[in-house]
Design an enzyme around this catalytic site. Structure first.
Site, PDB file in Angstrom:
ATOM      1  CG  HIS A  64      -1.850  -1.098   1.260  1.00 56.02           C
ATOM      2  ND1 HIS A  64      -1.328  -2.326   1.962  1.00 56.02           N
ATOM      3  CD2 HIS A  64      -3.301  -1.203   0.673  1.00 56.02           C
ATOM      4  CE1 HIS A  64      -2.464  -3.004   1.731  1.00 56.02           C
ATOM      5  NE2 HIS A  64      -3.647  -2.611   1.171  1.00 56.02           N
ATOM      6  CG  MET A  98       6.696  -5.665   2.183  1.00 59.28           C
ATOM      7  SD  MET A  98       7.686  -7.168   2.516  1.00 59.28           S
ATOM      8  CE  MET A  98       8.446  -7.270   0.951  1.00 59.28           C
ATOM      9  CG  ASP A 113      25.888  -0.846 -10.894  1.00 59.62           C
ATOM     10  OD1 ASP A 113      26.026  -1.675 -12.068  1.00 59.62           O
ATOM     11  OD2 ASP A 113      25.724   0.220 -11.168  1.00 59.62           O
TER      12      ASP A 113
END
Length: 298
Positions: A64, A98, A113
């Site tokens: 949400h 999350m 990276d």
């Protein structure tokens, strides 16, 4: 998506951790001394993490959208490992697990990276939730809460309509592992309501009256109970009306009340199905904090 409209706004805090491992000390030195060709590793990874936390709902379909009010990203170097800690805070309706995990993941991927051109042995060891917000819940091993439900309605008592509001309350209580030992339907009668409050309060920790809190001439539940309450609890009353008001403008007409008779918490809730449901949603499970501190009737 899961329906969180019944949830209350509360302060949520979550943290997630990630660990990036390099293969040689020179990589760590390059990071610390800001000699990595792609730029400042920690600063770029932090920016990426901040964007990741705020965009979680756009990436994860069941997450949400939330107003992120704080994100903190910290680093700690331990030998060949870069430990990442992402903390997220907000006043919202659902947890931030999350968001924290997404932020930690993107920080780790950004570091990976940026370092892979100078270290072919780099790896991400783990990404995990570090802390969880302590949630208010009905403790499973607590003693049963002695409860009684009384529905006050001339129409229901005389069989003109079913007791849908009372059944809604029973359903929500059951979800909280509360099973009333008494469920009665009585008419809108001042004396009968008072007698029920007097007889049930010494035997229970919680007595709920449903119905009779509106503005019609037969709505007399608050008048029946007010003189019996030894201590009013305005905060509970305000919470119920506030919760209902953002869902319907008519909640302001409710005269719901809450208070103590001895060690028993007495509630008067609306008689409409929606009003009863929303009132119970507004105060459970937080209200269990009060009930658990009361003496259990003999």
């Amino acid at each position: 998506m899961v329906d969180i409209t019944p949830n209350l706004f509360s302060l949520k805090e979550e943290s997630a951790k990630a660990i990036v491992q390099v293969s040689n000390p020179e990589t760590i030195s390059a990071v610390v001394e800001n000699r990595v060709p792609k730029g400042n590793v920690f600063e770029m990874a932090k920016v990426a993490g901040l964007f990741a936390v705020k965009s979680t709902a756009q990436i994860l379909p069941n997450s949400h959208p939330k107003p992120i009010e704080f994100t903190g990203i910290e680093y700690q170097i331990q030998d060949l490992e870069i430990h990442i800690l992402v903390k997220v805070k907000s006043v919202c309706k659902s947890d931030l697990e999350m968001e924290a995990l997404h932020g930690a993941t993107i920080v780790a991927l950004t570091i990976y990276d940026m370092l892979k051109p100078i270290d072919k042995g780099i790896s991400i060891l783990k990404i995990q939730s570090e802390e969880r917000t302590q949630k208010i819940s009905n403790v499973g091993n607590q003693k049963a809460i002695t409860t009684a439900l009384v529905v006050c309605s001339n129409a229901i008592y005389n069989g003109f309509k079913p007791d849908s509001a009372g059944q809604e309350i029973l359903s929500i209580l059951k979800a909280q592992n509360i099973h009333p030992n008494s469920y009665e339907i009585i008419p809108d009668d001042l004396q009968q309501i008072r007698e029920k409050a007097k007889s049930l309060s010494p035997l229970n920790q919680l007595v709920i009256f449903c119905g009779g809190t509106g503005l019609s001439k037969t709505d007399i539940t608050p008048e029946a109970l007010e003189s019996l309450l030894e201590r009013r609890i305005p905060g509970i009353e305000e919470a119920m009306r506030s919760y209902g008001q953002i869902r319907t403008p008519y909640a302001m007409f409710s005269r719901s009340l809450a208070g103590m008779i001895g060690d028993c918490l007495v509630l008067a809730l609306p008689g409409s199905t929606r009003g009863a449901k929303e009132s119970v949603e507004a105060i459970f499970p937080a209200i269990l904090h009060v009930i658990k501190s009361m003496k259990v009737p003999n």
